[in-house]
Each structure stands twice: as C-alpha cells, then as structure tokens.
Design a protein around this motif. Sequence first.
Motif, PDB file in Angstrom:
ATOM      1  N   ALA A   1       0.831  -1.210   0.000  1.00  0.00           N
ATOM      2  CA  ALA A   1       0.000   0.000   0.000  1.00  0.00           C
ATOM      3  C   ALA A   1       0.864   1.258   0.000  1.00  0.00           C
ATOM      4  N   GLU A   2       1.941   1.251   0.754  1.00  0.00           N
ATOM      5  CA  GLU A   2       2.840   2.409   0.781  1.00  0.00           C
ATOM      6  C   GLU A   2       3.515   2.621  -0.574  1.00  0.00           C
ATOM      7  N   ILE A   3       3.873   1.530  -1.244  1.00  0.00           N
ATOM      8  CA  ILE A   3       4.447   1.629  -2.589  1.00  0.00           C
ATOM      9  C   ILE A   3       3.426   2.276  -3.528  1.00  0.00           C
ATOM     10  N   LEU A   4       2.178   1.826  -3.454  1.00  0.00           N
ATOM     11  CA  LEU A   4       1.124   2.366  -4.307  1.00  0.00           C
ATOM     12  C   LEU A   4       0.888   3.856  -4.025  1.00  0.00           C
ATOM     13  N   ILE A   5       0.799   4.213  -2.763  1.00  0.00           N
ATOM     14  CA  ILE A   5       0.552   5.614  -2.379  1.00  0.00           C
ATOM     15  C   ILE A   5       1.702   6.499  -2.874  1.00  0.00           C
ATOM     16  N   THR A   6       2.921   6.068  -2.597  1.00  0.00           N
ATOM     17  CA  THR A   6       4.100   6.865  -2.970  1.00  0.00           C
ATOM     18  C   THR A   6       4.190   7.038  -4.478  1.00  0.00           C
ATOM     19  N   ALA A   7       3.977   5.957  -5.222  1.00  0.00           N
ATOM     20  CA  ALA A   7       4.087   6.027  -6.686  1.00  0.00           C
ATOM     21  C   ALA A   7       2.986   6.899  -7.288  1.00  0.00           C
ATOM     22  N   ALA A   8       1.766   6.786  -6.790  1.00  0.00           N
ATOM     23  CA  ALA A   8       0.673   7.612  -7.316  1.00  0.00           C
ATOM     24  C   ALA A   8       0.930   9.087  -7.012  1.00  0.00           C
TER      25      ALA A   8
END
Length: 143
Positions: A17-24
């Motif tokens: 989830a943190e990867i997704l949030i950071t990338a978006a």
Amino acid sequence: MSTTLPTAPTPLTTQDAEILITAARRAAEAAGVTVSVTVLDAGGHLLAFRRDDRAVLISGETSTRKAYTALQLNAPTADLVDLVKPDGPFHSLPTALDKPLLFVAGGIPVHRDGRPIGAIGVGGGAPEQDHGFAAAALAELAR
C-alpha cells in the motif's frame, strides 16, 4: 480421488500500500496535481490513505469511492463510466444499491496471480489524470 484447492494469492500488505501511495503521489506531483490516494484490501477495508496538503477536501471521498467501486466490480472505473449513462445497462446501479460507488475514472483493482487483492483510488485531478496516476502506481508495484 484427491482434490487440490487453489492457493490464495498473497494479500495486499501495508508495504504494498505504501508503494502504491508513494508512486501515485509521485506521478501526480510530476504533473503538478495535488491528490488523495486510497488503498483498500480485498475485503474493502482501508489499508492506506494519503491526502496532499493542498488537495481539495472532496478528493479524499472520491478516491475512496473510486477504489471501492473498482474492487467491487473488479474493473477500472474508467471502463465503467459508459455503463451508468442513461442508456447504459447499469444506469440504475448507482441508485439501486446503498453502496459508496463512484463511476469516475481513477479507481483500479489490484491483482496478484490473476486474482483481486485490493484496489487503489486516486482523486483530485481530472478523471483521466487520476486513472493515469493509479496505473503508474500499479506499474511500480509490479516491479
């Protein structure tokens, strides 16, 4: 005769989830757009949420509803927009169900091993921008 049940895919983790949030957010920042990003697990429960300081307040709600819609229908919300138009086959769906559905681009289900494990929703930019930010996040997670 023995039957082997298929194994469940690894669930979406808080690290995912943190990867997704950071990338978006990185994709949105590069475009000069402030956004809110929501990540839900396979059960539709909030796994992560982040709203940029300057993002419009409603973007928090829209990002969550986009993620929920993508998860429940197992499809990007960008692909569902035409289905709820007055002449579309799902025209009455948004009002028939008492669910927080939102048929605006920016929500995409997250799959692992071909099965849904959650969803991401982005709100704050134009719908096509939000979809692109969410897609960029999924591409980063797939690396």
